[in-house]
Design a protein around this motif. Structure first.
Motif, short mmCIF file in Angstrom:
data_model
loop_
_atom_site.label_atom_id
_atom_site.label_comp_id
_atom_site.label_asym_id
_atom_site.label_seq_id
_atom_site.Cartn_x
_atom_site.Cartn_y
_atom_site.Cartn_z
N THR A 58 6.53 8.79 2.22
CA THR A 58 5.72 7.75 2.85
C THR A 58 4.41 8.32 3.38
O THR A 58 3.33 7.75 3.17
CB THR A 58 6.50 7.08 3.99
OG1 THR A 58 7.65 6.43 3.45
CG2 THR A 58 5.65 6.07 4.73
N ILE A 59 4.49 9.45 4.07
CA ILE A 59 3.29 10.10 4.59
C ILE A 59 2.43 10.62 3.44
O ILE A 59 1.20 10.51 3.45
CB ILE A 59 3.66 11.25 5.55
CG1 ILE A 59 4.40 10.69 6.78
CG2 ILE A 59 2.43 12.04 5.96
CD1 ILE A 59 3.60 9.70 7.59
N GLU A 61 1.90 9.42 0.57
CA GLU A 61 1.14 8.37 -0.11
C GLU A 61 -0.28 8.24 0.42
O GLU A 61 -1.20 7.92 -0.34
CB GLU A 61 1.87 7.03 0.02
CG GLU A 61 3.15 6.95 -0.79
CD GLU A 61 3.93 5.67 -0.53
OE1 GLU A 61 3.46 4.85 0.31
OE2 GLU A 61 4.99 5.48 -1.15
N ARG A 62 -0.48 8.48 1.70
CA ARG A 62 -1.83 8.33 2.25
C ARG A 62 -2.77 9.45 1.80
O ARG A 62 -3.98 9.36 1.99
CB ARG A 62 -1.78 8.22 3.78
CG ARG A 62 -1.23 9.41 4.51
CD ARG A 62 -1.06 9.09 6.00
NE ARG A 62 -0.15 7.98 6.21
CZ ARG A 62 -0.07 7.29 7.36
NH1 ARG A 62 -0.81 7.62 8.39
NH2 ARG A 62 0.77 6.29 7.47
N TYR A 63 -2.22 10.49 1.19
CA TYR A 63 -3.02 11.59 0.65
C TYR A 63 -2.96 11.65 -0.88
O TYR A 63 -3.47 12.61 -1.47
CB TYR A 63 -2.52 12.92 1.21
CG TYR A 63 -2.49 12.98 2.72
CD1 TYR A 63 -3.65 13.22 3.45
CD2 TYR A 63 -1.31 12.79 3.43
CE1 TYR A 63 -3.64 13.27 4.83
CE2 TYR A 63 -1.28 12.83 4.81
CZ TYR A 63 -2.44 13.07 5.51
OH TYR A 63 -2.42 13.12 6.88
N ASP A 64 -2.33 10.65 -1.50
CA ASP A 64 -2.08 10.67 -2.94
C ASP A 64 -1.32 11.93 -3.33
O ASP A 64 -1.58 12.55 -4.36
CB ASP A 64 -3.39 10.59 -3.74
CG ASP A 64 -4.12 9.28 -3.52
OD1 ASP A 64 -3.45 8.24 -3.42
OD2 ASP A 64 -5.37 9.30 -3.42
N LEU A 182 -7.78 8.64 12.90
CA LEU A 182 -7.41 7.24 12.91
C LEU A 182 -7.83 6.50 14.18
O LEU A 182 -7.56 5.30 14.33
CB LEU A 182 -5.90 7.10 12.68
CG LEU A 182 -5.46 7.53 11.27
CD1 LEU A 182 -3.95 7.34 11.10
CD2 LEU A 182 -6.21 6.77 10.19
N GLU A 189 -11.81 9.12 4.06
CA GLU A 189 -10.63 9.60 3.35
C GLU A 189 -10.23 10.98 3.87
O GLU A 189 -11.09 11.81 4.19
CB GLU A 189 -10.90 9.67 1.85
CG GLU A 189 -11.12 8.30 1.21
CD GLU A 189 -9.92 7.40 1.37
OE1 GLU A 189 -8.79 7.85 1.08
OE2 GLU A 189 -10.11 6.24 1.79
N SER A 193 -6.69 14.45 0.21
CA SER A 193 -6.79 13.56 -0.94
C SER A 193 -7.97 13.93 -1.85
O SER A 193 -8.14 13.31 -2.91
CB SER A 193 -6.94 12.10 -0.49
OG SER A 193 -8.20 11.89 0.14
N ILE A 251 5.11 4.94 12.71
CA ILE A 251 4.39 4.70 11.46
C ILE A 251 4.60 3.26 11.00
O ILE A 251 3.68 2.61 10.50
CB ILE A 251 4.82 5.71 10.38
CG1 ILE A 251 4.38 7.13 10.76
CG2 ILE A 251 4.25 5.33 9.02
CD1 ILE A 251 2.88 7.32 10.91
N GLU A 254 2.23 1.20 12.91
CA GLU A 254 0.93 1.88 12.96
C GLU A 254 -0.24 0.92 13.18
O GLU A 254 -1.12 1.20 14.01
CB GLU A 254 0.73 2.67 11.66
CG GLU A 254 -0.57 3.46 11.63
CD GLU A 254 -0.66 4.30 10.36
OE1 GLU A 254 -0.74 5.53 10.49
OE2 GLU A 254 -0.64 3.72 9.26
N GLN A 255 -0.28 -0.17 12.47
CA GLN A 255 -1.44 -1.05 12.58
C GLN A 255 -1.60 -1.58 14.00
O GLN A 255 -2.72 -1.60 14.54
CB GLN A 255 -1.32 -2.20 11.59
CG GLN A 255 -1.51 -1.78 10.13
CD GLN A 255 -1.61 -2.97 9.19
OE1 GLN A 255 -1.41 -4.12 9.58
NE2 GLN A 255 -1.90 -2.69 7.93
#
Length: 355
Positions: A58-59, A61-64, A182, A189, A193, A251, A254-255
């Protein structure tokens, strides 16, 4: 291996416990534990010890990046330490952008030769050409903190991308400590990534208000993560199970958490700027919850100013020499607004008497 005393932490140890108000904290106010389910079940080691694979995915994914390109750590501090131990040898050369959080410079200096690239006040601009000039044939790593601590400067994506290309062209890694990223309204980015030479470190401390979890991560190329995991076997072995349990919930929320924290940062920054402006003090408009402020007339250094303030008003600020800049002090404005206002009132009274 020898390392310098951590100037900022020693300052805090001397004053933080006894003082009434902490205006030097660099993160957002802490969330209450009752916001989360605190029962992770059995309190054993996290297995595998690099962290839950699904959560790492999951984590990642935010860095591809994949789960195997993420290592969970005890905060950003451990993530940075493990990266340095994995990437820097005695014959290497490291480029560090300063001023910065002391460990980002002191740990590489304890391991190898370091050249610093200085940000230029008052805008604290980072010039990629200066990084290129600092590179040497044996440079293995370039280190940057973005948004920057202590200045609050958020270097734009094109600047960080240019530095990444400079490092990658020589086969050197770019490590970016992104612990404040954040808190930005429009985060750029993350460096991990960018490509095979990009490394990001961060945690749930500064932007989320969860410093007590001591939960962070290192994201980057698989060879770096594997080497860092090898070192982690000699430090904390695994993340704390209760920390990982709460981190998953944070997480998932998070939003909402970040929206609350960004709103608090905006409100508090305006209040802080009003007091500083009224006394003719200046800073670069910060991203995050730190500002690096000019020392008032009548004080020789940031340290002498901070010493007088804590003695007379029981308010702690951070002297600029803890970051290598003697004529500034760092103020943190991420604490609860009512507490911030009490601290700013005392700072205002102090400045009225002495300037």
């Amino acid at each position: 291996m020898e390392i310098s005393p951590f100037s900022l932490e020693r300052w805090f140890a001397q004053h933080e416990h006894e003082a009434d108000i902490m205006l030097a904290e660099s993160g957002i106010r802490s969330l209450h534990a009752d916001r989360f389910d605190l029962d992770p079940g059995r309190l054993g080691y996290v297995i595998p010890t690099n962290g839950d694979p699904e959560f790492r995915a999951t984590i990642g994914e935010r860095y591809d990046r994949s789960a195997d390109e993420v290592l969970f750590t005890s905060g950003t501090q451990e993530a940075n330490l493990l990266a340095f131990l994995s990437l820097v040898n005695a014959n290497d050369h490291v480029v560090v952008v300063t001023p910065t959080y002391q460990s980002l410079r002191a740990i590489p200096e304890s391991l190898a030769t370091v050249t610093t690239v200085e940000l230029s006040p008052p805008e604290w601009t980072l010039n990629p050409a200066a990084v290129a000039d600092a590179m040497e044939p044996d440079t293995s790593l370039v280190v940057v903190n973005n948004p920057n601590n202590p200045t609050g400067r958020y270097h734009p994506q094109q600047t960080i991308e240019a530095i990444y290309e400079i490092a990658a062209d020589q086969g050197a890694y770019l490590l970016c400590d992104e612990v404040y990223r954040l808190l930005a309204e429009e985060p750029i980015e993350p460096v991990a990534s960018f490509g095979e030479y990009g490394i990001s470190t961060t945690s749930l401390t500064k932007a989320y208000g969860l410093s007590g979890l001591r939960f962070g991560w290192l994201a980057g190329p698989p060879e770096v993560i594997e080497a860092a995991w090898n070192w982690k076997d000699y430090t904390t072995i695994s993340p704390a199970s209760i920390s990982q349990h709460v981190a998953k919930q944070a997480i998932a929320q998070e939003q909402s958490i970040l929206a609350e924290n960004r709103s608090l940062a905006r409100t508090n920054q305006k209040r802080t700027a009003a007091v500083l402006d009224s006394h003719g003090l200046s800073w670069h408009d910060p991203v995050g919850v730190n500002g690096f402020v000019t020392v008032p007339d009548g004080f020789a250094t940031g340290r002498s100013f901070c010493e007088r303030l804590v003695t007379e008003e029981s308010v702690v600020l951070a002297p600029g020499d803890a970051f290598g800049v003697s004529d500034r002090f760092r103020i943190g404005f991420g604490l609860p607004t009512a507490e911030l206002e009490r601290g700013l009132e005392r700072l205002d009274q102090f400045l009225e008497r002495h300037t």
